[in-house]
Design an enzyme around this catalytic site. Structure first.
Site, PDB file in Angstrom:
ATOM      1  N   CYS A 104      -9.772  10.850  -6.188  1.00  0.00           N
ATOM      2  CA  CYS A 104      -9.694  11.908  -5.248  1.00  0.00           C
ATOM      3  C   CYS A 104      -8.747  12.566  -6.341  1.00  0.00           C
ATOM      4  CB  CYS A 104      -9.822  11.568  -4.104  1.00  0.00           C
ATOM      5  SG  CYS A 104     -10.344  13.426  -3.321  1.00  0.00           S
ATOM      6  N   MET A 321     -14.599  19.321  -6.323  1.00  0.00           N
ATOM      7  CA  MET A 321     -13.753  18.468  -6.608  1.00  0.00           C
ATOM      8  C   MET A 321     -12.404  17.839  -7.782  1.00  0.00           C
ATOM      9  SD  MET A 321     -17.079  17.613  -6.503  1.00  0.00           S
ATOM     10  CE  MET A 321     -17.711  17.148  -8.121  1.00  0.00           C
TER      11      MET A 321
END
Length: 411
Positions: A104, A321
């Site tokens: 992430c 993201m």
């Protein structure tokens, strides 16, 4: 009838970039959950409140979106040239699994600050005032991230005037370097492959029942499938409701993702995509154009290089993201990719792209060596801060995952 008591586990709830997650020290997890496996997965699922057939995660720390159903496990690095080891888990909201297949990028911004707060970084690595430069080992993908964490009076400086579209309030800037983000090797949760796993900058992706599309398939930051917005009937300026409220559109994107994953060599059969939701990502690009962001902010065409919209865990992301931003920056630096062409086709080492919440700038250093494209690093800035720290509480029986269903045999 007796019931298992609740147990408490030390945890820190943090925002990193446009994501939120529950952070743990590995050595503060229950002993049976300090190693990878079904017990650890069951614990994290229960902490976040999954699987939840209602899709709300009311009975847990998750907030019912891919950006907020996340867990991070940190430890002192076992590598002499790194400060902290960082393992990321994307927690499914409505299904019983944790996806460990990627990083992430947003929560990467919180890893350095969290490690300092948790006492995982040696004191001599932290200046009294200035910038603590920490080397983070991203265990999911086997890569190094360098975080530049602001320090004031020996403590992480969390407040500041850095504005990140998709985050309401300003905070301190955390600059990140993703070192050699392409060409993943063999490691936990990832697959090997070159930056362009098919060997082409643009492929034709055939998706039965959907169509054939030009696609750039790239392994940088996170495996990502880029397609042209116009080929799907979009402008590239869509907001979440335009996609997430359209079940047929989401099914088409999932079909594209599954077939792209096969073409990238990430899975052998499209049926496997259902158990690999976190990777690859699928995104669509378009030339720069003005639009209104989800906050009502007006984005002018001259202020961006291109438009990008990306899906995460089956839904259009509210911003971008962080790992996909690395993929965008890397692809933009390689002449001839769909991302580069949407940005105007020129050689470049940085782009500013428009996403549903606003804009983001990302840089990448790429070069072609012996006919193969390589990227040495990608750079971007995020912010992070602690939202809450203390303990999470979960029923003790979540450390005893239910046995698999019984099977019957016939003679």
């Amino acid at each position: 009838m007796s019931h298992a008591p609740q147990i408490k586990i030390a945890a820190t709830y943090m925002r990193g970039g446009t994501s939120k997650g529950v952070f743990f020290r590995q050595d503060e997890l229950p002993a049976v959950a300090q190693q990878s496996g079904p017990v650890r997965d069951a614990l994290l699922l229960r902490v976040l409140g999954s699987p939840d057939p209602y899709g709300k995660q009311i009975d847990g720390m998750g907030n019912a979106s891919s950006s907020t159903s996340k867990a991070v496990i940190l430890s002192r690095s076992a590598r002499p040239d790194h400060d902290v080891d960082y393992l990321f888990g994307q927690i499914s909201i409505d299904q019983h699994f944790v996806d460990w297949s990627g990083n992430c990028g947003n929560l990467s911004a919180a890893v350095g600050p969290a490690a300092i707060h948790m006492g995982l970084v040696d004191a001599d690595r932290i200046p009294a005032n200035g910038i603590a430069t920490l080397r983070i080992w991203q265990a999911n993908i086997g890569k190094t991230i360098i975080a530049h964490v602001p320090i004031t009076d020996g403590q992480v400086q969390e407040t500041g005037d850095f504005v990140l579209d998709g985050v309401t309030f300003a905070a301190a800037e955390v600059a990140l370097e993703f070192v050699d983000p392409a060409d993943e090797g063999s490691h936990e949760g990832a697959d090997g492959g070159a930056m362009f796993p098919t060997g082409h900058l643009v492929d034709t992706l055939d998706v039965p029942g959907v169509g054939s599309f030009a696609a750039t398939l790239i392994n940088a930051g996170i495996p990502t499938i880029f397609v042209n917005a116009a080929d799907l009937g979009y402008t590239g300026s869509e907001l979440q409701d335009a996609i997430n409220g359209d079940a047929a559109a989401l099914a088409r994107f999932e079909a594209i993702r599954a077939h792209g994953a096969v073409k990238m060599g990430l899975i052998a059969d499209v049926a496997e995509a259902a158990q690999r939701q976190h990777t690859p990502k699928v995104a669509f690009v378009a030339p720069a154009a003005g639009y209104t962001a989800s906050s009502g902010k007006q984005i002018a065409a001259q202020d961006i290089d291109l438009l990008v919209r990306a899906l995460s865990m089956g839904k259009l992301h509210h911003a971008m993201m962080g790992t996909a931003a690395v993929a965008i920056g890397t692809a933009a630096a390689v002449p001839g990719t769909l991302v580069n062409l949407a940005a105007g086709g020129a050689e470049r080492n940085a782009v500013r792209f428009g996403h549903p919440s606003g804009t983001l700038r990302v840089g990448a250093q790429a070069q072609c060596v012996n006919g193969q494209w390589q990227v040495t690093k990608a750079l971007m800035s995020r912010s992070a801060r602690i939202l809450m720290q203390g303990w999470v509480r979960v029923p003790a029986d979540c450390l005893q995952p239910a046995p698999p269903p019984k099977t019957t045999t016939t003679a």
